[in-house]
Each structure stands twice: as structure tokens, then as C-alpha cells.
Design a protein around this motif. Structure first.
Motif, PDB file in Angstrom:
ATOM      1  N   ILE A   5       0.908   1.141  -2.327  1.00 59.56           N
ATOM      2  CA  ILE A   5      -0.127   1.860  -1.586  1.00 59.56           C
ATOM      3  C   ILE A   5       0.118   3.355  -1.662  1.00 59.56           C
ATOM      4  CG2 ILE A   5       1.115   1.680   0.608  1.00 59.56           C
ATOM      5  CD1 ILE A   5      -2.706   1.659   0.086  1.00 59.56           C
ATOM      6  N   PRO A  30       2.010  -2.242   0.381  1.00 62.09           N
ATOM      7  CA  PRO A  30       1.515  -2.693   1.688  1.00 62.09           C
ATOM      8  C   PRO A  30       2.407  -3.798   2.259  1.00 62.09           C
ATOM      9  CG  PRO A  30      -0.285  -2.546   0.114  1.00 62.09           C
ATOM     10  CD  PRO A  30       0.978  -2.365  -0.674  1.00 62.09           C
ATOM     11  N   GLY A  65      -3.391   4.708  -2.227  1.00 64.96           N
ATOM     12  CA  GLY A  65      -4.446   3.774  -2.613  1.00 64.96           C
ATOM     13  C   GLY A  65      -4.972   4.038  -4.010  1.00 64.96           C
ATOM     14  N   ASN A 163      -7.492   3.876   9.957  1.00 61.72           N
ATOM     15  CA  ASN A 163      -7.181   3.746   8.538  1.00 61.72           C
ATOM     16  C   ASN A 163      -5.708   3.915   8.205  1.00 61.72           C
ATOM     17  OD1 ASN A 163      -7.057   6.490   9.120  1.00 61.72           O
ATOM     18  ND2 ASN A 163      -7.533   7.077   7.011  1.00 61.72           N
ATOM     19  N   ARG A 165      -2.345   3.358   6.800  1.00 64.00           N
ATOM     20  CA  ARG A 165      -1.846   2.466   5.752  1.00 64.00           C
ATOM     21  C   ARG A 165      -0.351   2.606   5.518  1.00 64.00           C
ATOM     22  NH1 ARG A 165      -6.207   3.508   0.982  1.00 64.00           N
ATOM     23  NH2 ARG A 165      -6.065   5.687   1.683  1.00 64.00           N
TER      24      ARG A 165
END
Length: 504
Positions: A5, A30, A65, A163, A165
């Protein structure tokens, strides 16, 4: 494992003549807990500040990402999904956990006169806790919470956005007990199950094998190793040796080979209502006295009572055979007692000022050398020599203390103690946030100081107390516990501090 990620490649950063990072490569997937390891000054803090948007890289690439990102501010990093909980979370103690979590985000509308939607905050908190169910009373003021509860609030504050991550945790267990540490690990497990990648910075190497899936090791500004925990276990890899680039051996120096000398500090039946009762001990030249106690045992309060921060209600203190009343830290310093406090940031340093300012503070008479004004050139030479003795990195006398890592801040406090030329040194939690190599140097320094002064080490780390001290005792809920035979074994010391009992 899933595709990363977050990736970094060729990341570099220079501060003047110091190359802090050089072509660093890094990635995390992740749901992966990835430990970031290295001695103080290895480049970990610089790298994390770049990922957090606090400082900007000089070169290299970072992707989140699969998309390249450029962070100019912490807000840029947060918008990209990277949240950071610093080693000392900045929470407002007089506000509730709920208010702290959504501080600055109380209203969906922005503007000076936007209304705080209390019911909306409660709904958002309920939704957040449904994703990460932790036993936490958010109506309680943060100042009344335990250390692990405050850490949980800081984590919930960091991931309150939709959001998130990647979560960066910087030394989150440095002030936690073993039980609280397990509670934090449980919360990390919930985050991991939700697919959040966790970058975990720690100097407690045993935690890597307890919680992490993989780790990277930084040394001299580069990433010198990356492997999974399973690979490290199979290969019997020494994390300490990788961090240092050499075999470290036993981090504790040999105990005193000769009998201790005269008593320097004698504490007789010292009492402070609500904290401790009837504490009696003797600290002698030529030995290290160790005191083990958990949070709430009265250890920190005892140290501060001896140092004059909170004068005791009753009891006596003798220095070199003479009864003294130490009613303030200034009086203690004048009498030859120096305290290395457990909280270096608020009690040991002026963070906004440089090492050159901090080091001489405990002995301004030495800095003035009998004159009416400070002798700056002499002071500078002494400070440079002492920060060299404690291996301050980078070796800068002009950088504000806030600009150093936690371990190097501790080294400035130690240099300040050396400058004081005290007869009694009291170390409280001396190696919190300090890497294993620096720990070995601090323990060696304690042993060196004990040749000419009395040294007392007070810690909630049983292995530390037992490893460094010649003689030990424990505090349990303000009560002194001593061995029947005169010497505690490691397990008996642990039992005395946890249960208040002496193993027969």
C-alpha cells in the motif's frame, strides 16, 4: 501477501553536513505490522517525518496505493491516508476522549462560526468504536485516563478519518506496563484485521517477535536489512547485532568487584502521604542500588521526594552523615544530588533550547567559574566533551533539544548530569526510548559514576534493575520489599514488585 500500500524508493535527506537518509527503499502491505528498527540517529525519525509530511525529502519517490505522492504538510499525508501517532501524543488533558478524537473536526462545515454537533460527534464515535471495539470510556477526561487509554485515544484520533490506510506508531509502549502493552497489541490486531498497514517503531526488540509480521533495520541512514519475523526466527537472527553492525554481547557491565565504600545517602523512614510509607535505604559509593516498581508503586514519587520536588511529610535524609532538608531541586543540586527524571521532555530539558543551553543548567557555578558571568568558551568546550562522552547524535550543540530523537534527548540529560559533578545520581526509567547500543553505554556510564558517587537506578523494567544493580529492593504500592537473604534473584525481584511478596 498483498501488493504494498506504501512504497518508498531512493529516498534521501540531508541536514547541512549530515546525510540523514541515503537511497532508502521501503514497503508495507495492507494488514501488515512492519517494525522499523535502528539505533538512535539511524534515520528512523527522519524517514517517519517524511512519510508524515513534517519534512520534505530531497530525492526519491513515495507511492500510496500505487500513486506517487508529494507531501508538503502533515495534512497532505493525512489526505493520502497516512496517520501518525507520535511517541508523546499531543492530547488535551482537560478534554474528554471524545472531544480529543474529533478535535478540529467537530463540524462538517468549516468556518469561524460553525456549530459543534455534539450528537453528531457521539454518532461518529459510536461508528468508530463499532469498527474498533475497545473498552474505553470516551466521556472521561484524558487527564484521568491510564497510559494505555490515552494511547488508544491518540490512535482513534489518528484513524478517525475515513481513508486511513497506513498507521505509524512511534514507541507506543514506552510508558506502558506489560498488561497495558497486551491491551495495545489487541487494538493493533483489530486495526490489522481491518486492512490497515502499521509501521511500528520500537526499541523493545522482544516486541518485534510478539506483534510484527516483518521488519526493516536502518543503520547510518540506509535500510540495511528487511525480512519477515519467521525468517528471522528460522535463521536465529540477532536484531541487536543487525542494528549495530557488530555483536553486542552482554549489555550490562560487570558488577563491582570490591566491597562498597562509605554511605553517601541515607534515607530513614521517609513518608509521603498517599504515595509511600516508611522507606529506608542506604546508597554507597562504589555500588549501584536498584529499585524496581511498577507504575503506581511510589518509585517516581520517592525519587522526587529525595530530590526536593515534593518534600516528604516525615523521615530523614543524610548526606555524608549529615542530616539535610532538601526542600527544592535547587537545594538538592547544591547538596550534590542529581535526578535524571522519568519524563525527560517536561522535567529534564528545555526543549526549545540547544544542548549548549541545557547541559550547564544544573551547575551554573561551574559554568561561571567564580565570575559574575558565564564563561561561554569554557562552557562550550565542556558541553562538547560531555555530549561526546554520551555519544550524542548528531553531535550538535546548537540544535534545539526538540530536534533530537527521544534517545538522544536522554543523552543530553545525562550530559547535564555529568556536568553537575554530583555525589548522588538518581536515574528514573533511564533507558525509555533508548536503543540497545545506547543502553549498554548508559549502563557502563552508571558503573563508571559509581566509582566516585552513589548511584540509584529506579525502573519498572525488572531485567534492567536486576542486570545493572549490585543490590536491589522493590516498591509495591508505596511499601518497601527487601530480600530475606540480602540479594534478590531476578524472579524474586519481579514477584516482590508485582505482588509485594518475598519468595521464601
Amino acid at each position: 501477501m498483498a501488493a504494498p500500500i506504501l512504497t518508498a524508493s531512493g529516498v534521501s535527506k540531508r541536514f547541512g553536513p549530515v546525510q540523514a537518509l541515503q537511497n532508502v527503499a521501503f514497503h508495507v502491505a495492507p494488514g501488515e505490522v512492519h517494525a522499523l528498527l535502528g539505533i538512535n540517529g539511524a534515520g528512523k525519525s527522519t524517514f517517519i517525518k517524511i512519510l508524515s509530511g513534517i519534512i520534505q525529502k530531497d530525492g526519491g519517490q513515495i507511492t500510496v496505493g500505487g500513486e506517487e505522492v508529494h507531501f508538503r504538510t502533515p495534512e497532505d499525508a493525512i489526505r493520502a491516508g497516512i496517520a501518525t501517532v507520535q511517541q508523546h501524543p499531543e492530547l488535551v488533558p482537560d478534554m474528554t476522549g471524545l472531544d480529543n478524537i474529533f478535535l478540529g473536526r467537530e463540524s462538517a462545515r468549516r468556518g469561524l462560526f460553525s456549530r459543534i454537533d455534539q450528537r453528531g460527534l457521539e454518532r461518529r464515535a459510536k461508528a468508530l468504536l463499532s469498527r474498533f471495539p475497545v473498552a474505553l470510556d470516551l466521556t472521561l477526561e484524558v487527564g484521568r485516563m491510564s497510559a494505555v487509554e490515552r494511547e488508544a485515544v491518540a490512535i482513534l484520533q489518528a484513524i478517525a478519518g475515513e481513508n486511513t490506510r497506513v498507521l505509524i506508531l512511534d514507541e507506543p509502549t514506552s510508558t506502558l506496563t506489560d498488561i497495558e502493552r497486551e491491551d495495545l497489541f489487541a487494538l493493533m490486531g483489530l486495526l490489522k484485521a481491518q486492512g490497515i498497514a502499521i509501521i511500528y517503531i520500537t526499541h523493545q526488540l522482544e516486541e518485534v517477535f510478539a506483534i510484527a509480521d516483518s521488519f526493516s533495520i536502518f543503520r547510518n541512514g540506509t535500510c540495511v536489512a528487511r525480512m519477515t519475523v519467521d525468517e528471522a526466527k528460522a535463521g536465529r537472527v540477532s536484531l541487536a547485532d543487525l542494528m549495530l553492525g557488530e555483536a553486542i554481547g552482554d549489555i550490562f557491565p560487570p558488577r563491582a568487584a570490591t566491597a562498597p565504600g562509605d554511605a553517601v545517602l541515607e534515607v530513614g523512614a521517609l513518608c509521603l502521604q498517599g504515595d509511600f510509607d516508611g522507606i529506608s535505604l542506604t546508597a554507597r559509593k562504589g555500588e549501584v542500588l536498584g529499585i524496581f516498581g511498577l507504575v503506581g508503586s511510589g518509585c517516581d514519587e520517592l525519587a522526587k521526594a529525595i530530590f526536593g520536588v515534593t518534600p516528604p511529610d516525615s523521615g530523614t535524609l543524610r548526606l555524608r552523615g549529615q542530616v539535610v532538608r532538601l526542600t527544592s531541586p535547587r537545594a538538592a543540586l547544591d547538596a550534590g544530588v542529581f535526578l535524571v527524571p522519568g519524563d525527560r521532555r517536561t522535567e529534564g530539558l528545555v526543549l526549545s533550547r540547544a544542548a549548549l543551553f541545557n547541559v550547564p543548567l544544573a551547575n551554573l557555578r561551574r559554568a561561571a567559574a567564580g565570575r559574575w558571568s558565564l564563561r561561554r568558551r569554557r562552557m562550550q568546550g565542556d558541553a562538547r566533551a560531555l555530549t561526546g562522552d554520551v555519544a550524542l547524535h548528531p553531535p550538535s550543540l546548537t540544535t534545539p533539544a526538540s530536534g533530537f530523537s527521544g534517545g538522544n534527548q536522554q543523552k543530553i540529560v545525562l550530559a547535564k548530569g555529568l556536568y553537575s559533578q554530583a555525589d548522588v545520581y538518581i536515574f528514573v526509567e533511564p533507558t525509555v526510548g533508548v536503543d540497545i547500543g545506547a543502553r549498554a553505554k548508559i549502563y557502563a556510564l552508571m558503573r563508571q559514576l559509581s566509582r566516585d558517587a552513589a548511584v540509584i537506578v529506579i525502573s519498572s523494567d525488572c531485567d534492567e534493575v536486576h542486570g545493572v544493580a549490585d543490590r536491589t529492593l522493590a516498591l509495591h504500592k508505596g511499601r518497601q520489599v527487601e530480600p530475606v537473604s540480602g540479594v534478590f534473584s531476578r524472579d524474586a525481584l519481579l514477584m516482590a514488585g508485582i505482588m509485594g511478596e518475598v519468595a521464601q
